[in-house]
Design a protein around this motif. Structure first.
Motif, PDB file in Angstrom:
ATOM      1  N   TYR A  30     -10.381  14.351  -5.779  1.00 32.94           N
ATOM      2  CA  TYR A  30      -9.523  14.696  -6.914  1.00 32.94           C
ATOM      3  C   TYR A  30      -8.046  14.582  -6.543  1.00 32.94           C
ATOM      4  N   ASN A  31      -7.664  15.165  -5.414  1.00 33.60           N
ATOM      5  CA  ASN A  31      -6.266  15.094  -4.976  1.00 33.60           C
ATOM      6  C   ASN A  31      -5.859  13.665  -4.634  1.00 33.60           C
ATOM      7  N   PHE A  32      -6.768  12.891  -4.057  1.00 31.87           N
ATOM      8  CA  PHE A  32      -6.504  11.493  -3.738  1.00 31.87           C
ATOM      9  C   PHE A  32      -6.303  10.685  -5.017  1.00 31.87           C
ATOM     10  N   TYR A  33      -7.095  10.985  -6.045  1.00 30.51           N
ATOM     11  CA  TYR A  33      -6.980  10.324  -7.352  1.00 30.51           C
ATOM     12  C   TYR A  33      -5.598  10.581  -7.961  1.00 30.51           C
ATOM     13  N   ILE A  34      -5.151  11.818  -7.923  1.00 37.90           N
ATOM     14  CA  ILE A  34      -3.831  12.163  -8.461  1.00 37.90           C
ATOM     15  C   ILE A  34      -2.733  11.467  -7.671  1.00 37.90           C
ATOM     16  N   ALA A  35      -2.809  11.517  -6.341  1.00 40.37           N
ATOM     17  CA  ALA A  35      -1.785  10.885  -5.499  1.00 40.37           C
ATOM     18  C   ALA A  35      -1.763   9.377  -5.708  1.00 40.37           C
ATOM     19  N   HIS A  36      -2.935   8.766  -5.841  1.00 39.69           N
ATOM     20  CA  HIS A  36      -3.012   7.319  -6.045  1.00 39.69           C
ATOM     21  C   HIS A  36      -2.359   6.936  -7.378  1.00 39.69           C
ATOM     22  N   ASN A  37      -2.616   7.708  -8.422  1.00 39.06           N
ATOM     23  CA  ASN A  37      -2.013   7.406  -9.721  1.00 39.06           C
ATOM     24  C   ASN A  37      -0.506   7.675  -9.725  1.00 39.06           C
ATOM     25  N   LYS A  38      -0.049   8.689  -8.986  1.00 39.69           N
ATOM     26  CA  LYS A  38       1.402   8.915  -8.875  1.00 39.69           C
ATOM     27  C   LYS A  38       2.073   7.729  -8.190  1.00 39.69           C
ATOM     28  N   GLU A  39       1.425   7.215  -7.139  1.00 38.70           N
ATOM     29  CA  GLU A  39       1.957   6.055  -6.430  1.00 38.70           C
ATOM     30  C   GLU A  39       2.004   4.832  -7.347  1.00 38.70           C
ATOM     31  N   ARG A  40       0.945   4.628  -8.124  1.00 44.70           N
ATOM     32  CA  ARG A  40       0.911   3.505  -9.076  1.00 44.70           C
ATOM     33  C   ARG A  40       2.024   3.665 -10.106  1.00 44.70           C
ATOM     34  N   TYR A  41       2.236   4.882 -10.607  1.00 48.05           N
ATOM     35  CA  TYR A  41       3.279   5.148 -11.595  1.00 48.05           C
ATOM     36  C   TYR A  41       4.661   4.835 -11.018  1.00 48.05           C
ATOM     37  N   ASN A  42       4.898   5.267  -9.778  1.00 50.84           N
ATOM     38  CA  ASN A  42       6.188   5.013  -9.131  1.00 50.84           C
ATOM     39  C   ASN A  42       6.427   3.526  -8.878  1.00 50.84           C
TER      40      ASN A  42
END
Length: 84
Positions: A30-42
């Motif tokens: 779950y935390n990896f999913y959030i971090a991955h999407n934040k990175e994609r957004y940035n």
């Protein structure tokens, strides 16, 4: 009228270990999913929905990063099955 039911479970030591692994892995993914999407957004990329993330994680990320193979050691649907 409100009703409540009190339930108690008594897992074996082996089941306790599976429960701990499952909960820990769910938390990590779950935390990896959030971090991955934040990175994609940035990086200006679109949000990656759960299903596409799951396909990417299982088919691209884990095979290319062997140190994360432990993710596949637990049940994918977070259920605890009876251990005989």
């Amino acid at each position: 009228m409100l009703k409540a039911f009190k339930t108690e479970i008594n897992p074996t030591e082996e089941q306790k270990e599976i429960i701990k692994k499952t909960i820990g892995t769910c938390r990590f993914v779950y935390n990896f999913y959030i971090a991955h999407n934040k990175e994609r957004y940035n990086n200006g990329e679109k949000f990656l929905h759960y299903k596409k993330f799951s396909v990417w994680l299982n088919n691209e990320f884990i095979p290319n990063n062997p140190k994360f193979k432990w993710i596949k050691e637990v049940y994918s649907d977070a259920k605890i099955y009876r251990i005989a």
